[in-house]
Design a protein around this motif. Sequence first.
Motif, mmCIF file in Angstrom:
data_model
loop_
_atom_site.group_PDB
_atom_site.id
_atom_site.type_symbol
_atom_site.label_atom_id
_atom_site.label_comp_id
_atom_site.label_asym_id
_atom_site.label_seq_id
_atom_site.Cartn_x
_atom_site.Cartn_y
_atom_site.Cartn_z
ATOM 1 N N ALA A 88 5.868 -28.642 -5.326
ATOM 2 C CA ALA A 88 5.419 -27.269 -5.090
ATOM 3 C C ALA A 88 4.092 -27.260 -4.326
ATOM 4 N N ASP A 89 3.185 -28.137 -4.708
ATOM 5 C CA ASP A 89 1.893 -28.230 -4.002
ATOM 6 C C ASP A 89 2.101 -28.681 -2.555
ATOM 7 N N GLN A 90 3.007 -29.620 -2.348
ATOM 8 C CA GLN A 90 3.316 -30.102 -0.995
ATOM 9 C C GLN A 90 3.897 -28.967 -0.158
ATOM 10 N N ALA A 91 4.784 -28.187 -0.747
ATOM 11 C CA ALA A 91 5.385 -27.049 -0.030
ATOM 12 C C ALA A 91 4.315 -26.019 0.338
ATOM 13 N N GLU A 92 3.366 -25.789 -0.558
ATOM 14 C CA GLU A 92 2.269 -24.855 -0.273
ATOM 15 C C GLU A 92 1.450 -25.351 0.925
ATOM 16 N N LEU A 93 1.163 -26.642 0.955
ATOM 17 C CA LEU A 93 0.435 -27.225 2.085
ATOM 18 C C LEU A 93 1.220 -27.067 3.394
ATOM 19 N N GLU A 94 2.497 -27.384 3.342
ATOM 20 C CA GLU A 94 3.328 -27.300 4.544
ATOM 21 C C GLU A 94 3.421 -25.866 5.057
ATOM 22 N N ASN A 95 3.572 -24.906 4.142
ATOM 23 C CA ASN A 95 3.650 -23.500 4.555
ATOM 24 C C ASN A 95 2.347 -23.022 5.180
ATOM 25 N N LEU A 96 1.224 -23.422 4.600
ATOM 26 C CA LEU A 96 -0.071 -23.033 5.161
ATOM 27 C C LEU A 96 -0.262 -23.671 6.535
ATOM 28 N N TYR A 97 0.148 -24.921 6.693
ATOM 29 C CA TYR A 97 0.025 -25.575 7.998
ATOM 30 C C TYR A 97 0.880 -24.862 9.048
ATOM 31 N N LEU A 98 2.101 -24.488 8.673
ATOM 32 C CA LEU A 98 2.968 -23.765 9.608
ATOM 33 C C LEU A 98 2.359 -22.426 10.006
ATOM 34 N N GLU A 99 1.720 -21.755 9.060
ATOM 35 C CA GLU A 99 1.035 -20.498 9.349
ATOM 36 C C GLU A 99 -0.116 -20.715 10.334
ATOM 37 N N ILE A 100 -0.882 -21.770 10.110
ATOM 38 C CA ILE A 100 -2.002 -22.110 11.000
ATOM 39 C C ILE A 100 -1.477 -22.444 12.388
ATOM 40 N N GLU A 101 -0.434 -23.259 12.428
ATOM 41 C CA GLU A 101 0.154 -23.656 13.705
ATOM 42 C C GLU A 101 0.690 -22.437 14.473
ATOM 43 N N LYS A 102 1.301 -21.517 13.768
ATOM 44 C CA LYS A 102 1.830 -20.298 14.399
ATOM 45 C C LYS A 102 0.688 -19.471 14.998
ATOM 46 N N LEU A 103 -0.409 -19.340 14.261
ATOM 47 C CA LEU A 103 -1.569 -18.611 14.786
ATOM 48 C C LEU A 103 -2.135 -19.301 16.020
ATOM 49 N N ALA A 104 -2.210 -20.610 15.955
ATOM 50 C CA ALA A 104 -2.801 -21.380 17.055
ATOM 51 C C ALA A 104 -1.962 -21.309 18.321
ATOM 52 N N LYS A 105 -0.648 -21.202 18.154
ATOM 53 C CA LYS A 105 0.253 -21.264 19.306
ATOM 54 C C LYS A 105 0.768 -19.904 19.765
ATOM 55 N N GLY A 139 -10.787 -40.275 3.683
ATOM 56 C CA GLY A 139 -11.869 -39.473 4.230
ATOM 57 C C GLY A 139 -11.644 -39.208 5.706
ATOM 58 N N GLY A 140 -12.241 -38.166 6.181
ATOM 59 C CA GLY A 140 -12.115 -37.799 7.578
ATOM 60 C C GLY A 140 -10.938 -36.880 7.824
ATOM 61 N N ALA A 141 -10.897 -36.363 9.027
ATOM 62 C CA ALA A 141 -9.846 -35.420 9.411
ATOM 63 C C ALA A 141 -8.496 -36.111 9.544
ATOM 64 N N ALA A 142 -7.436 -35.363 9.245
ATOM 65 C CA ALA A 142 -6.084 -35.880 9.434
ATOM 66 C C ALA A 142 -5.658 -35.722 10.887
ATOM 67 N N GLY A 143 -6.285 -34.784 11.594
ATOM 68 C CA GLY A 143 -5.944 -34.543 12.986
ATOM 69 C C GLY A 143 -6.784 -33.423 13.568
ATOM 70 N N TYR A 144 -6.374 -32.959 14.738
ATOM 71 C CA TYR A 144 -7.049 -31.859 15.419
ATOM 72 C C TYR A 144 -6.005 -30.862 15.872
ATOM 73 N N ILE A 145 -6.415 -29.603 15.944
ATOM 74 C CA ILE A 145 -5.503 -28.554 16.382
ATOM 75 C C ILE A 145 -6.216 -27.694 17.422
ATOM 76 N N ALA A 146 -5.498 -27.404 18.496
ATOM 77 C CA ALA A 146 -6.030 -26.552 19.561
ATOM 78 C C ALA A 146 -5.679 -25.102 19.246
#
Length: 130
Positions: free
Chosen positions: A31-48, A69-76
């Motif tokens: 459930a926690d993983q799904a919450e993370l994935e859904n939030l990432y998809l929301e962020i990605e949709k806003l970004a694109k 530690g550190g960032a997992a990645g970068y998003i434009a």
Amino acid sequence: MKRTLFILTSTVLIMSLMLACKDRIETRQNADQAELENLYLEIEKLAKQFTCENASEWKYTAIGAKACGGAAGYIAYSIKIDESSFLKKVEQYTKLQADFNKKYGVSSDCALVIQPKSVTCDNRKPKFTY
């Protein structure tokens, strides 16, 4: 005989409780993983939501948290969006991922993710330059 039966029954009961507990943990983790994935998809949709026509209208930010530690990645993202709201969502995602990593003992490769130098437009999509 009674002692053997008691030990056998106790062992079965303890194992059943341990398996039930493990199932609950796995269910919560999923459930926690799904919450993370859904939030990432929301962020990605806003970004694109805008096409990349002019690279000067694009920025990038670090996103996510590696277990080491550190960032997992970068998003434009386009500066045409509500930048403050977008960055708050990215910050929320990053914190949730760091908490998830700690809570579930997640490990990662510990490799540093290289920060981009800039964003360019390639076929109307943002692309990082390094």
